[in-house]
Design a protein around this motif. Sequence first.
Motif, short mmCIF file in Angstrom:
data_model
loop_
_atom_site.label_atom_id
_atom_site.label_comp_id
_atom_site.label_asym_id
_atom_site.label_seq_id
_atom_site.Cartn_x
_atom_site.Cartn_y
_atom_site.Cartn_z
N PRO A 10 45.97 15.73 47.89
CA PRO A 10 44.79 16.03 48.70
C PRO A 10 44.52 17.53 48.69
CG PRO A 10 46.24 14.53 49.85
CD PRO A 10 46.99 15.00 48.63
N GLY A 11 43.25 17.90 48.76
CA GLY A 11 42.88 19.32 48.74
C GLY A 11 41.60 19.50 47.96
N VAL A 12 41.24 20.78 47.79
CA VAL A 12 40.06 21.10 46.99
C VAL A 12 40.56 21.78 45.71
CG1 VAL A 12 37.91 22.41 46.85
CG2 VAL A 12 38.60 21.38 49.02
N HIS A 13 40.20 21.23 44.58
CA HIS A 13 40.68 21.72 43.29
C HIS A 13 39.48 22.20 42.49
CE1 HIS A 13 44.28 19.58 44.49
NE2 HIS A 13 43.53 18.49 44.67
N ILE A 14 39.46 23.50 42.20
CA ILE A 14 38.28 24.07 41.55
C ILE A 14 38.64 24.54 40.15
CG2 ILE A 14 36.48 25.84 41.73
CD1 ILE A 14 36.96 25.94 44.73
N TYR A 15 37.85 24.09 39.16
CA TYR A 15 38.12 24.49 37.77
C TYR A 15 36.84 24.84 37.04
CZ TYR A 15 42.62 22.41 38.71
OH TYR A 15 43.84 22.12 39.28
N ASN A 16 36.91 25.93 36.30
CA ASN A 16 35.89 26.23 35.29
C ASN A 16 36.16 25.33 34.09
OD1 ASN A 16 34.75 28.38 36.68
ND2 ASN A 16 36.01 29.93 35.66
N LEU A 17 35.12 24.70 33.56
CA LEU A 17 35.27 24.01 32.28
C LEU A 17 34.39 24.72 31.26
CD1 LEU A 17 35.38 20.19 33.24
CD2 LEU A 17 37.28 21.81 33.02
N GLY A 18 35.03 25.52 30.45
CA GLY A 18 34.35 26.28 29.39
C GLY A 18 35.36 26.57 28.30
N THR A 19 34.93 27.33 27.30
CA THR A 19 35.84 27.66 26.21
C THR A 19 36.46 29.05 26.37
OG1 THR A 19 34.13 28.72 24.88
CG2 THR A 19 34.43 26.35 24.57
N GLY A 20 35.79 29.89 27.17
CA GLY A 20 36.24 31.27 27.30
C GLY A 20 35.65 32.19 26.23
N VAL A 21 34.75 31.65 25.43
CA VAL A 21 34.13 32.45 24.36
C VAL A 21 32.61 32.45 24.58
CG1 VAL A 21 33.78 32.70 21.87
CG2 VAL A 21 35.92 31.74 22.74
N GLY A 22 32.01 33.63 24.45
CA GLY A 22 30.56 33.70 24.61
C GLY A 22 29.86 33.82 23.25
N TYR A 23 28.78 33.07 23.09
CA TYR A 23 27.95 33.18 21.89
C TYR A 23 26.52 33.51 22.31
CZ TYR A 23 31.67 31.01 19.14
OH TYR A 23 32.85 30.73 18.52
N SER A 24 25.85 34.32 21.48
CA SER A 24 24.47 34.67 21.77
C SER A 24 23.53 33.57 21.26
CB SER A 24 24.11 36.00 21.11
OG SER A 24 23.97 35.80 19.70
N VAL A 25 22.27 33.67 21.67
CA VAL A 25 21.28 32.70 21.19
C VAL A 25 21.21 32.74 19.66
CG1 VAL A 25 18.84 32.03 21.25
CG2 VAL A 25 19.92 32.92 23.32
N LEU A 26 21.22 33.95 19.11
CA LEU A 26 21.13 34.04 17.63
C LEU A 26 22.41 33.56 16.95
CD1 LEU A 26 19.08 37.35 17.14
CD2 LEU A 26 18.29 34.97 17.11
N ASP A 27 23.56 33.74 17.60
CA ASP A 27 24.81 33.15 17.06
C ASP A 27 24.64 31.64 16.93
OD1 ASP A 27 26.28 35.53 17.07
OD2 ASP A 27 27.15 35.17 19.07
N ILE A 28 24.03 31.03 17.93
CA ILE A 28 23.88 29.57 17.92
C ILE A 28 22.91 29.16 16.82
CG2 ILE A 28 23.11 27.56 19.29
CD1 ILE A 28 25.73 28.78 20.30
#
Length: 332
Positions: free
Chosen positions: A253-271
Amino acid sequence: MRILVTGGTGYIGSHTCVQLLERGDDVVIVDNLCNSEASVVESLREITGRAPTFYPVDIRDRDALEAVFAKHEPEAVIHFAGLKAVGESVAKPLEYYENNLSGTLVLLGVMRAHDCRKIVFSSSATVYGTPASVPIREDFPTGGTTNPYGTTKLFLERILIDLQKADHRWSVALLRYFNPIGAHESGKIGDNPTGTPNNLMPYITRVAKGVLPMLSVYGDDYPTPDGTGVRDYIHVEDLAAGHLAVLPKLDEPGVHIYNLGTGVGYSVLDIVHAFERSTGVKVPYRVVPRRPGDIAECWSDPSRAETELGWKAVRTLEEMCRSSWNFEKSKA
Ligand code: NAD
Ligand code: UD1
């Protein structure tokens, strides 16, 4: 496990249901189909060989939801149902507050009445507002949301935290998603927004298909390496796996908070370039002024989820692009 999935025919919900069905859980979906198709249920059966139980129910309909709980008595709820279009939320704030807040309040009331106190909630990196720095950790302050959609996520996190404080038997997981893209490798399910897409990847795939003439890149004067906005894009199958990884945590029981991401940033042009490289299809674009409300960069520190849940995003940007394109091409 008997799991109720609200919004289970939607984009992220359907990918999560695939993994739940594949590992043998009993999956009950409620979705009012305001932003998805009932045919997704058949796609889930085709992919997994197992059919979820599906109810075309609006979570604001207490009697209908009550009947679903009475019949199935779920042990936990994964709560995806909600409206999510940022621009629309600015134009229709009451509809957004009504659907997202009232829907969740009804759901929580019915859960309590049935002694079901385990919930995984779809939150968003938007709750961090404009972060003071990147990467963003879970202990960064929340607030400063710039649109009603984001504010519903902020308010709902708060409501869930207050609920757990009042009744310690509740287990609440707040999963803060970064930017999910990609689709199931089968091409049978994916992100399929109605009308003109607001988000980057579905826009790119429709330009690539020739349905839309050209991508508008919103600003190339941000303080980022190439001037375009930087985000933490995560494959939806990795994101879905994060929901399975957090379920055992709900035994505490409790509140469990997690980021779900990769930890890597890409720009619009990278995509754009990664998409062109991995699919061989050109994406014509032009640079236009910034989109109001956008921030320069946003990416996660996902290390808490790795340390505590053993979960980590593993799929590459190329896989994200290829699967998005595969889904777009598979559509009628
Ligand atoms: P989606 O629109 O594809 O799925 C949401 C589903 O909820 C839809 O199938 C819709 O029909 C259903 N729904 C909406 N209101 C309902 C109601 N009152 N009763 C029953 N069903 C209802 O969206 P998604 O991308 O799969 O997002 C799922 C959740 O994750 C949402 O809560 C969204 O806000 C959140 N989220 C999404 C993103 C993203 O980039 N896609 C990012 C952060 C958070
Ligand atoms: C947006 C929402 C966020 C929500 C998420 C998923 C805002 C401010 N944030 O995130 O709250 O959780 O969608 O629904 O709207 N871009 C273009 N051209 C396009 C589309 C996007 O250049 O046609 C750029 C954007 O400026 C941004 C990046 O691509 O830099 C990603 O945009 P998008 O996919 O809309 O996601 P976010 O804005 O990060």
